[in-house]
Write a protein that holds these residues in place. Sequence first.
Motif, short mmCIF file in Angstrom:
data_model
loop_
_atom_site.label_atom_id
_atom_site.label_comp_id
_atom_site.label_asym_id
_atom_site.label_seq_id
_atom_site.Cartn_x
_atom_site.Cartn_y
_atom_site.Cartn_z
N ASP A 101 0.81 -1.22 0.00
CA ASP A 101 0.00 0.00 0.00
C ASP A 101 0.84 1.27 0.00
N LYS A 119 -1.40 8.77 -2.42
CA LYS A 119 -2.46 9.44 -1.68
C LYS A 119 -2.49 10.90 -2.10
N TYR A 135 -17.87 10.72 -2.69
CA TYR A 135 -18.57 9.49 -2.34
C TYR A 135 -19.61 9.10 -3.38
N LYS A 172 -9.29 4.70 -5.40
CA LYS A 172 -9.40 3.34 -4.87
C LYS A 172 -10.69 3.16 -4.09
N THR A 173 -11.28 1.97 -4.19
CA THR A 173 -12.50 1.64 -3.43
C THR A 173 -12.21 0.45 -2.53
N ASP A 174 -13.00 0.33 -1.45
CA ASP A 174 -12.82 -0.83 -0.57
C ASP A 174 -13.58 -2.02 -1.14
N GLU A 233 -12.32 5.15 -1.10
CA GLU A 233 -11.49 5.35 0.10
C GLU A 233 -11.09 6.82 0.17
N ASN A 247 -7.37 8.08 -1.37
CA ASN A 247 -6.51 6.96 -1.75
C ASN A 247 -6.74 6.61 -3.21
#
Length: 1110
Positions: free
Chosen positions: A683, A688, A739, A752-754, A760, A872
Amino acid sequence: MTSDSVVRGSSPVKVTPSQDSDKEGIEDETEALERARREKKPFFYCRLVAKYPVKCFVITLSCHIAMVIISGILFASGFNLFPTNFEKLPMELYDIPYRVRDYAWRDRNSYSDIFKRTLSQQVISYERGLFSVFSSIDLIYDTDVGNIFTKANLQRIQRIENELASSASYSSVCMTHNDSLSCKPFKSVLRYFDGTYKQVSAILDDPNFNNIAAVLYEAFTNNATTEDFQFFLPKGYSLSATHVHGTLTRSILRVGCSTSGSTKCLSDTWKKQALTYLKDGIQTKLKDYVDESTDDFNFYFFCTNLWLSDTLKQAILDMLCAVGSMLFIFCFMLFHTRSFWIAGFAILSILLSFLGTNIIYTGIIDFQYFGFFHILSIFIILGIGADDLFVFYDNWRLTAFSTYPSLAHRLSDAYSKSVLSMFITSLTTAVAFLSSTISPLLATRSFGAFSAILVIYNYLSVIVFFPTVITVYHLKFEQWTCPCCRKCKEKEDESSSEKTKTGVSNEVFVITELELTVEDKKLPPVCNTNGSVVNVTVNGNPIPNIEKKSSLTSSYTNGLANGKTPVLNGHANGFVANGKPQANGTITTSENKKTKDSLVVKALHKKRQKKLTVFFRDYYLRFITNKITRCIAIPVFAVVVSFLAYSASTLEPDNEELQVYKKSHFYTKAQNKELYSFVENVDDNLVKIYIVWGISEKDRSDCHFSSIDCRGTQVYDSSFDPNPPGNQEKLKEFCDSFYNMSSSDLSQYRIKTDTSGIPEVACFTRDLETYLKSLSVGGLDLSLPWDSAKTLAFMNAQTNFYNTTGYSSYTDFLSIPMQYWMYDGYSMNYTTDYGLYNDLFGEEKTTFSQPLITNSQIHYGNKMKYLAVQVNTTINRRITGYSTGIPLIEKWEQLINNKMAAMPDGLKKGFQLTRQTWHWIYVLKTLADNALLGILIGVCLAFPILSLSTMNVVIGFLATFSICCTTVCVIGVIPLAGWKLGLLTSLNMCLVVGLAVDFVVHLAEGYTLSLHKDRYHRTRDMLEEMGSSVFSGACTTLGAALFMFAAEIQFFMQFGVFMFCTIGFSLIFSLGLFTLLVGLIGPQNNTGNLKVLFQKCRLRCQRNNSKNES
């Protein structure tokens, strides 16, 4: 037949007078021009050196030694004469905002009256409980094409981890997991076998590796372990309940650090201490495992802390290659000159040029940086300095075969032939380096400035100091031989004292010119009309039965009688008659002989000339001007250039960061495996993006232009105000816009998504509002936005914490709920939100600030100093270059600028940034642009400089064409070598034109300085005067570059390859293509002569003016 037509003849055969009167007329004219050049008034400096050789030598040597003395005085006085820094590479770019934004964000807490939020009870309060990314060690286990998940391989991994954990220093550096400071186990796939996760599933307890596939499949499918398990899977894996296959896996030896104390994560002291522990046993074992690697099981490791230490150490070792290069060049100079005196002072002059250059660089221009790049200039200047030496010395040696009125005339002739070509090569090389000084990057700008000064300084040293070295050697030491180290004189030829024999003269003539080749040692007797013959000695070799001639020659020599007898008055002693030197240069016989019966024989000097000079003048000339050679060579050159031009067109920008070591090094292999071979990258490599308010870009107006440590003055946005309710609403809209992004927008901006598909994005409004809504405080609606009334109501409902006296005019509403949120209602518990958001906003104490009633260490009523949103992304900073990175940066810049434009006052000055990544992408773009600009400047300046220096536009065009071919071929090698246009190749490309110009300039000067009119004889003179020098100069630089091939640091190795390819292609295209072209289409008579063209233009203008006046 003149001396020129014989001495420079193309074939070692017997020469007879030509019957072509026109040719003889041309040769006579050439001889007259050569004589006029030799008898031209010497240059002032040459007269001075010839008159006072020792004094001039001492004075010029003292100037060099003075640089040592001045350097010592400056160093002793405390002046930073050597501002070396080998740990940092200052590739800082300040003409774009991303570096100053990055530094502003890093130094965001440097304001006065800061209130720093800390917890008295954190989840990790014990020593070394945090993970140190900087010092932890990544361990890679690779089977190439085999299966790493076999019992034998897992047992081998287990053995490696157990042996490392048993190291004496491991317990002092490991990451701990409780107050007892017991070490956390390695992050490894073995944890799914040793019972660590048996509470999750009983299957995850197989210490003997009897059911490998089932264990790994359970870890892969179990929701409690699947996310962490992805870390160990390689790309292309296959996994089921009964089968598993993967080519490699990895584990991490976790080094710990703390939030404070002696093991604080960001402390340089702990980094150094951790390095000491890692080197104490652990690193030795790691390297042993690397050495034990086999085709079936390869081991690599990577640790940033160890890597930095090893890189610095290896770079110093690689720089020792310069010592090898220096010794090679010295030995080659010694071989070429046969003189310790000349070779020694040549090397000394080059080395002392560094001190003189450094005084100018640091003391006058005031640069305050000297790094690895500057060390590389020693390889460049060794090659250039050696090339200048060979040019001057070979021209000096060639003058030994001509006649001069005095030593000053001889020195001046050699000086005039070499100084201009050396000036052009030095000028073009310096211009190539100076093109790097326009770069905004300090590393390349300072390197370009230093190298340009060094080239110019070395040139001045050569033209001032080296003539004195040569002259003193000529007068004092030329007759000394090694190893006897004494002056060895030729013994008197006993034959000169022999008595006269019948019919044969006893006179021995050692003379300067001969109409017979030296190869014809045994000639049949040839009788003249009176039947008399003489014995003649040529260069010490007796040639019997030579016929007398009745012509008389009066001449001058270079101050030596056939290289043996010194001259006092500087006039000819080239003839020795009856064993006695004649001071006036006129051959005389015995007194009873008349002048008309004097013997004049012209001796060919091929025997004494260097074999290499003879090779280029005779044999290579015949080869390169041969019709068959031309028919074959021109198509071959065309094919090679075309192929490499196509290869150059395929050159792509490098999307990776700098690879320091060679591809074969275990550090490089470990990095490449992590980047390309695993399903999930670390990561830390993912970028970021921060959107920041309250902070302005750094102000660097007070920084020194070459400082590598000055970040600038921290500046804050005084207009920042997130507190008005309207501003809070806009912040909510801003966060919600991330969001609520569509999948296409998320993909476009690489967000990036969870696992559930949620972006994220750490935007405080949503999580803050979720927390506030979970509270029950006096029945208040705590959702955003907050105003003065809601703030006071909340504080009055919490009188156990707050004293609201005087807070009726308090306007920093948002600070109250956000501080309450971070401290979890002042329970001082560590929460996930604290870990995520605590560093994203800062508080500043104001006149409203008061200690909390329950904890005097906490102050409320503060002002929001800055605020940030963290996004992220899936952008991998290690593999994203400028070709893909810049479009992403521009998209993000446009997105944030558009959003800021819609913000109310107090929020309009926000901007986006990353730590290092955006800046680095533009650095790569700048390096590529500088490389192309350097090549363009070099090529564009080469044509006018070469045309003006040779005063011939045709020669200028042919030389520039040769340089372009060299440049194209060198660039074409880059893709063939598997390299891309990155940091190293970009910097090296700036040097190509400057280095490629050296040899062709010498040849071009040799061609134009020839006094012949036709291209064949001009080409012959060019090869005779410059061929040996060019070849010798190339050999020294090629040899010096070969030492760089042994370097482990990729930059040094690549630099050596670039030097080798540049000099190699330059040699091929100068002695090959350029020589072939001038022999085929080179200008004859006054073709292309700029002086003639200017005269014609002037005459035409005068005629036009006359017509207009009439």
